[in-house]
Design an enzyme around this catalytic site. Structure first.
Site, PDB file in Angstrom:
ATOM      1  N   GLU A 103      -9.959  25.673 -31.989  1.00 30.21           N
ATOM      2  CA  GLU A 103      -9.053  24.716 -31.333  1.00 30.21           C
ATOM      3  C   GLU A 103      -8.231  25.400 -30.246  1.00 30.21           C
ATOM      4  OE1 GLU A 103      -8.641  21.391 -31.580  1.00 30.21           O
ATOM      5  OE2 GLU A 103     -10.484  21.486 -32.731  1.00 30.21           O
ATOM      6  N   CYS A 144     -16.641   9.235 -22.535  1.00 32.66           N
ATOM      7  CA  CYS A 144     -15.534   8.768 -21.688  1.00 32.66           C
ATOM      8  C   CYS A 144     -14.981   9.959 -20.903  1.00 32.66           C
ATOM      9  CB  CYS A 144     -14.447   8.126 -22.558  1.00 32.66           C
ATOM     10  SG  CYS A 144     -13.253   7.201 -21.587  1.00 32.66           S
ATOM     11  N   CYS A 198     -19.781   3.924 -19.902  1.00 29.99           N
ATOM     12  CA  CYS A 198     -19.356   2.782 -20.714  1.00 29.99           C
ATOM     13  C   CYS A 198     -20.540   2.139 -21.442  1.00 29.99           C
ATOM     14  CB  CYS A 198     -18.631   1.764 -19.851  1.00 29.99           C
ATOM     15  SG  CYS A 198     -17.160   2.444 -19.061  1.00 29.99           S
ATOM     16  N   CYS A 241     -20.985   3.641 -24.795  1.00 31.64           N
ATOM     17  CA  CYS A 241     -19.735   3.864 -25.527  1.00 31.64           C
ATOM     18  C   CYS A 241     -19.638   2.958 -26.763  1.00 31.64           C
ATOM     19  CB  CYS A 241     -18.557   3.590 -24.591  1.00 31.64           C
ATOM     20  SG  CYS A 241     -16.980   3.775 -25.414  1.00 31.64           S
ATOM     21  N   CYS A 264     -12.579  -2.422 -24.866  1.00 29.65           N
ATOM     22  CA  CYS A 264     -11.931  -1.514 -23.913  1.00 29.65           C
ATOM     23  C   CYS A 264     -11.321  -2.253 -22.719  1.00 29.65           C
ATOM     24  CB  CYS A 264     -12.953  -0.492 -23.422  1.00 29.65           C
ATOM     25  SG  CYS A 264     -12.237   0.629 -22.197  1.00 29.65           S
TER      26      CYS A 264
HETATM   27  S1  SF4 Z   1     -15.772   1.643 -22.488  1.00 29.17           S
HETATM   28 FE1  SF4 Z   1     -13.679   2.394 -22.241  1.00 29.17          FE
HETATM   29  S2  SF4 Z   1     -13.475   4.011 -23.747  1.00 29.17           S
HETATM   30 FE2  SF4 Z   1     -15.662   3.619 -23.501  1.00 29.17          FE
HETATM   31  S3  SF4 Z   1     -16.380   5.079 -21.919  1.00 29.17           S
HETATM   32 FE3  SF4 Z   1     -15.818   3.162 -20.879  1.00 29.17          FE
HETATM   33  S4  SF4 Z   1     -13.676   3.476 -20.275  1.00 29.17           S
HETATM   34 FE4  SF4 Z   1     -14.129   4.984 -21.847  1.00 29.17          FE
END
Ligand code: SF4
Length: 358
Positions: A27, A186, A193, A196, A202
């Site tokens: 970390e 992200c 997206c 995601c 989102c």
């Molecule tokens: S949907 Fe939202 S959280 Fe997901 S990659 Fe796109 S901007 Fe990021």
């Protein structure tokens, strides 16, 4: 959590362990540093310091030397101080709660949460830079996150978002999932997206402009600092290096004296027979918020045998006798050196070896 198990990262050397020493080390190394860079250091560091006791008993110079090139050297000093605190205050065992972990040197709230979640299953959210970006986008948060009040609010939100089924056993997957989402999906400039797992809720995606978040406060203009670095070289090839002050750029590392004005050095080299100063190619080294314009100068000076035997400091610009010492090149390269200084000194050694073999 389900996404992490299928699509997240699983093969990194610090994963699959509940050893807080290994998790803590990874970390700290990963703060503001790319995984590919950390991979070059992590195994080597562990081989030399396999546990917190070994690290606590080592000298700071040895720790800094192994850290050399990773940057942000205050992390290495805190790492060493933290190991000593774990041994002195906690009998060599890392505390199990994030709250107590955060009282140790160099362990901030997010690192404490990561150790507590990965190793002890505590339901504590991390909030490092990547996670802050993901949440700011997902929540379409318009607050300026450089403001402490906005940061506190985001911490509370991050904590409230931990799902109910993130039991002690599942907290590692949840925490790793947050990290992987920020690092692989992200991302800062090209969020994916379409891939995601939390796209449905989102806000930034719904607004059609994910990279418009996080909102930025005013950023300070980038500055350039010019430093002249005279490397004083004695007849017998020894180099004069000084330890940098405990705070500021290159804190605690060894380097040639630093001059902000070259004029005294030019006067010094013109002043006496036997001295020479060779201005070498200047180069720029980027720090986080500033650029360092470095001007290396190779300064040769004659020194009597008696002075050499006594280790007398050179009478030369920038020299502070009680902050420095003469080192053979091999000794110097084993010290904690700033990365650009190490590159320069290594090149000098290589050049010398090449010219002596000709
Ligand atoms: S949907 Fe939202 S959280 Fe997901 S990659 Fe796109 S901007 Fe990021």
């Amino acid at each position: 959590m389900a996404w992490q198990r299928v699509h997240g990262r699983h093969g990194l050397p610090w994963q699959g362990t509940r050893d807080p020493y290994r998790v803590w080390l990874s970390e700290v190394m990963l703060q503001q540093t790319q995984v590919t860079t950390v991979l070059r250091y992590y195994g080597r560091f562990l081989a030399r310091f396999p546990d917190v006791q070994t690290l606590a008993a080592a000298s700071l110079d040895e720790v800094l030397a192994l850290w050399s090139g990773l940057g942000y050297y205050s992390r290495a000093r805190h790492l060493h101080a933290c190991a000593q605190a774990v041994v002195a205050r906690h009998g060599g065992r890392f505390p199990e709660s994030a709250q107590v972990l955060a009282t140790l040197p160099g362990i901030g709230d997010s690192t404490a949460a990561a150790i507590a979640a990965f190793c002890f299953g505590e339901r504590r959210s991390i909030l490092d830079g990547n996670v802050r970006r993901v949440l700011a986008r997902w929540l379409a948060l318009d607050d300026d996150l450089s403001r402490p009040a906005a940061q506190r609010a985001l911490w509370a939100t991050a904590q409230s978002l931990i799902p109910d089924d993130a039991t002690a056993d599942a907290m590692a997957a949840y925490t790793q999932g947050l990290m992987d989402l920020g690092a692989t999906v992200c991302t800062r400039t090209r969020p994916r997206c379409d891939a995601c797992p939390v796209a449905a809720g989102c806000g930034a995606r719904a607004a059609g402009a994910p990279t418009a978040w996080p909102r930025r406060g005013r950023t300070a203009p980038r500055r350039t600092i010019a430093w002249c670095l005279p490397l004083y070289v004695r007849d017998d090839g020894a180099w004069w290096l000084q330890r940098r002050p405990a705070r500021g750029i290159w804190a605690g590392l060894w380097a040639p004296p630093v001059l902000e004005d070259e004029t005294p050095l030019r006067a010094w080299s013109a002043d006496a027979p036997g001295r020479s100063a060779q201005w070498m190619a200047a180069f720029t080294h980027a720090l986080t918020h500033r650029d360092l314009r470095l001007q290396p100068v190779l300064c040769r000076l004659p020194l009597s045998a008696a002075d050499a035997a006594a280790g007398t400091a050179p009478q030369a610009p920038g020299v502070v006798a009680d902050q420095g010492a003469w080192w053979s090149p091999a000794e110097a390269l084993a010290l904690g050196l700033p990365a650009p200084v190490r590159s320069w000194l290594q090149a000098l050694v290589s050049d010398d070896a090449a010219s002596s073999s000709r």
